[in-house]
Design a protein around this motif. Structure first.
Motif, mmCIF file in Angstrom:
data_model
loop_
_atom_site.group_PDB
_atom_site.id
_atom_site.type_symbol
_atom_site.label_atom_id
_atom_site.label_comp_id
_atom_site.label_asym_id
_atom_site.label_seq_id
_atom_site.Cartn_x
_atom_site.Cartn_y
_atom_site.Cartn_z
ATOM 1 N N LYS A 26 101.572 -98.841 -5.117
ATOM 2 C CA LYS A 26 100.536 -97.910 -5.195
ATOM 3 C C LYS A 26 99.252 -98.603 -4.491
ATOM 4 O O LYS A 26 98.034 -97.722 -4.510
ATOM 5 N N TYR A 27 99.506 -99.802 -4.228
ATOM 6 C CA TYR A 27 98.133 -100.623 -3.559
ATOM 7 C C TYR A 27 98.247 -100.419 -2.153
ATOM 8 O O TYR A 27 98.927 -100.409 -1.616
ATOM 9 N N SER A 28 96.978 -100.328 -1.537
ATOM 10 C CA SER A 28 96.672 -100.208 -0.263
ATOM 11 C C SER A 28 95.646 -101.562 0.273
ATOM 12 O O SER A 28 94.766 -101.602 -0.426
ATOM 13 N N VAL A 29 96.283 -102.325 1.122
ATOM 14 C CA VAL A 29 95.315 -103.466 1.674
ATOM 15 C C VAL A 29 95.003 -103.214 2.961
ATOM 16 O O VAL A 29 95.787 -102.924 3.845
ATOM 17 N N LYS A 30 93.643 -103.269 3.465
ATOM 18 C CA LYS A 30 93.437 -103.369 4.782
ATOM 19 C C LYS A 30 93.726 -104.335 5.534
ATOM 20 O O LYS A 30 93.421 -105.489 5.069
ATOM 21 N N SER A 31 94.070 -104.276 6.631
ATOM 22 C CA SER A 31 94.643 -105.681 7.509
ATOM 23 C C SER A 31 93.299 -106.287 8.114
ATOM 24 O O SER A 31 92.252 -105.731 8.300
ATOM 25 N N ASP A 32 93.492 -107.500 8.085
ATOM 26 C CA ASP A 32 92.486 -108.295 8.537
ATOM 27 C C ASP A 32 92.828 -109.172 10.102
ATOM 28 O O ASP A 32 92.369 -109.939 10.316
ATOM 29 N N ILE A 33 93.927 -108.411 10.647
ATOM 30 C CA ILE A 33 94.288 -109.154 11.788
ATOM 31 C C ILE A 33 93.255 -109.283 12.776
ATOM 32 O O ILE A 33 93.054 -110.016 13.693
ATOM 33 N N VAL A 34 92.264 -108.335 12.729
ATOM 34 C CA VAL A 34 90.979 -108.235 13.659
ATOM 35 C C VAL A 34 90.436 -109.508 13.722
ATOM 36 O O VAL A 34 89.730 -109.966 14.725
ATOM 37 N N GLU A 35 90.098 -110.148 12.353
ATOM 38 C CA GLU A 35 89.566 -111.385 12.277
ATOM 39 C C GLU A 35 90.031 -112.569 12.977
ATOM 40 O O GLU A 35 89.192 -113.481 13.418
ATOM 41 N N PHE A 36 91.257 -112.509 13.398
ATOM 42 C CA PHE A 36 92.121 -113.623 14.371
ATOM 43 C C PHE A 36 91.660 -113.693 15.767
ATOM 44 O O PHE A 36 91.565 -114.728 16.399
ATOM 45 N N SER A 37 91.564 -112.399 16.364
ATOM 46 C CA SER A 37 91.351 -112.467 17.814
ATOM 47 C C SER A 37 91.418 -111.018 18.167
ATOM 48 O O SER A 37 92.069 -110.033 17.635
ATOM 49 N N ASP A 38 91.298 -110.809 19.635
ATOM 50 C CA ASP A 38 91.410 -109.402 20.114
ATOM 51 C C ASP A 38 92.610 -109.459 20.565
ATOM 52 O O ASP A 38 93.237 -108.368 20.983
ATOM 53 N N ASP A 39 93.174 -110.548 20.974
ATOM 54 C CA ASP A 39 94.507 -110.605 21.420
ATOM 55 C C ASP A 39 95.705 -110.735 20.205
ATOM 56 O O ASP A 39 95.471 -111.448 19.105
ATOM 57 N N TYR A 40 96.477 -109.739 20.118
ATOM 58 C CA TYR A 40 97.259 -109.552 19.010
ATOM 59 C C TYR A 40 98.473 -110.119 18.904
ATOM 60 O O TYR A 40 99.675 -109.809 18.452
ATOM 61 N N SER A 41 98.692 -110.938 19.960
ATOM 62 C CA SER A 41 100.097 -111.939 19.963
ATOM 63 C C SER A 41 100.463 -112.531 18.745
ATOM 64 O O SER A 41 99.435 -113.337 18.140
ATOM 65 N N LEU A 42 101.431 -112.414 18.320
ATOM 66 C CA LEU A 42 102.031 -113.318 17.095
ATOM 67 C C LEU A 42 101.853 -114.794 17.161
ATOM 68 O O LEU A 42 101.366 -115.173 16.441
#
Length: 50
Positions: A26-42
């Motif tokens: 029931k919980y939704s969490v917004k991703s913070d992946i953008v804070e790491f970089s513009d490059d989304y490589s793992l």
């Protein structure tokens, strides 16, 4: 699941894991992946996180 656990069968998840998963749906969490970089490589994300 608890019946299977009670007879000693080992599964990769437990009844506690399953209960927690269901309770948290029931919980939704917004991703913070953008804070790491513009490059989304793992690899890059892991390097910056560690």
């Amino acid at each position: 699941m608890k019946i299977i656990e009670s007879i000693g069968v080992k599964l990769p998840v437990s009844s506690d894991n399953l209960s927690g998963f269901i309770a948290n749906q029931k919980y939704s969490v917004k991703s913070d992946i953008v804070e790491f970089s513009d490059d989304y490589s793992l690899d890059l994300i892991i390097k910056k996180a560690v």
